[in-house]
Design an enzyme around this catalytic site. Sequence first.
Site: not given
Lengths: 326, 390
Positions: A62, A88, A90, A131
Amino acid sequence: MSPRTTTIAKAVNEGLRRAMEDDPKVLVMGEDVGRLGGVFRVTDGLQKDFGEDRVIDTPLAESGIIGTAIGLALRGYRPVCEIQFDGFIYPAYDQIVSQLAKMGYRSGGKLSLPVVVRVPYGGGIGAVEHHSESPEAYFAHTAGLRVVTCSNPADAYFMTQQAIRSDDPVMVFEPKRRYWDKGELDPAAEPLPLHAARVARAGTDVTVAAYGPMVRTVIEAATAAEAEGRSLEVVDLRSLSPLDLDTLVASVERTRRLVVVHEAPTFLGLGAEIAARVTERCFYHLEAPVLRVGGFHLPYPASRLEDEYLPDLDRVLDAVDRALAF
Amino acid sequence: MTVPAVGGPGGRPPQPPLVQLLTPEGERVEHPDYSLDVTPDELRAFYRDLVLVRRVDAEATALQRQGELGLWASLLGQEAAQVGSGRALAPQDYVFPTYREHGVAWCRDVDPVTLLGLYRGVNLGGWDPAEHNFHLYTIVIGSQTLHATGYAMGVQRDGAVGTGDPARDTAVIAYFGDGATSQGDVNEAFVFASVNNAPVVFFCQNNQWAISEPNERQTRVPLYQRAAGFGFPGLRVDGNDVLAVHAVTKAALDRARRGEGPTFVEAFTYRMGAHTTSDDPTRYRIEAEVEEWKLKDPIARVKALLARTGQAGEEFFAEVEAEADRLAGHVRGACLAMPDPEPVSMFDHAYRDPHPLVEEERAWFAEYHAGFEPAGLEQAGAVAAGEARR
């Protein structure tokens, strides 16, 4: 294109497609956005029609997605990044907060960073950990970013394109559990400005402000309250940074009561900021303190408990009762 | 935890050979893979760059000591790594520096004075990146390697790679240090660059120290060998040899421009000074090590070659010294004359498009600030009136 009924997921897809047709510099990038069309199919068909150079299946990293998007923007592109799930984001936090948000300022206005970060967010889908989160306040707290969220297909379609046209970085939070909710979309309609709030349902007794996935919950609460003779005005905030306080304040001056609802924990959440600012501006209009309904000060719990964790119709009505009891 | 030795003396990994074209003694040597024809003019130009860059650096350190800069990150010892690579760049190439690349900035025609704004605290980076194809200094370690990689992916999408047109084909270079190789972002940049075959050169100045931490705290293998695991070539060059750095970087940039993908260049050098002016290296490294590296000085060896081969004489060296002093005087004078920014200017450029909250706070601040002025003005007015009466 004629008015039609569509879903939020399809409306985002159409918004992306339209933006890519309008501007060859617009790119879509992220994990599984190409051949698969995204885990929610939001980018379905885009790689087939625009090619692998414009719809990029990135490595599974990411920070790398946002960092390379910054570089692409510096070269004149307008990347639209998908972060696959809220939890996700972070690993990309540093690139978003330290680089994306600050680089234009650092340059004294010489650089623009027209990067869009799309984030499917929120709970209610029975998912495993990471999630179902609502991290929007982290980004609304960061100067240099714009933060918006849609609650219906028309907003999804127009806000996606408006965010891409912005010369500032924009975080677009998409309510994943509402991806398949249907609504009207008239592509020829004149959209609201990106940062305007909207009165989603007019009422007289209490203003209930919400955004993203909670807008539908609050409208359902308003319908239920109507049966009990209570008239709720629902304000869909749409933009979290900047906030359209004028629309909200005008509503509160009419109803004299405000409840703010979001999935994110209430502690230091958007509701806290809104309560402070509305209180400052509407002190002599208010008949009750501004109340907040949101997640608890907990990590997101196991999915069998999420119906107890998330605000629902009853929790909204409970807060409305408390506001009216003052 | 004690890390057992892996073959080198004193617990260090065995050191592989360097690409070198000019020995510390100033002997010109050949390398089978990297040849370089250097005219006397070019050699003198390298010398001049190295001396001027070092002189500016010394002046900036002095300005910090005198309280005119908040901080300075000295490049002392790394002049050859920066000038050798910086002079290998084509005009259309794009540079992503750390906060120590003053020598590369020099090669990109950024006025050294402009670099000082950030360290004096009057701005966050005062030059126009697009004017110099030299991005702003990046302070968070390693972040810029991803920006460089993304920029290189944009170059690919513009079709500005592999055309064979030397004025069009573009390479990107990312500077970073040995400490940065431990960062996730740097490793992600290697992955993105590799799978995209992006035209980017990863230029690592291994100056042996990440503030107080030596190489042994970052790696068990020579850094350039990491490239192999990512699928692109890596090599180690004598970072104090301006000719070797130039030859190696030029080859890597050419390779990128041809569309053959990334290269990792490890310029093996030494940070002769402190990490920054806030650091005290006597707490963590021994003077003998510094003395050892003084013998490998990047400028002395070029001067030795110039003098021994008769390509320059005392007159030339004196001219360069005088030019360096003039440049330092310019930097000092301009630094002292740098105005503090207007307070309300801090509200500029947080966003490009109007932002109601910033505008509201700007208006409040301007009014609040103006509230202090009448008293000051009255005082000033009273003084002026008093003077007028006299």
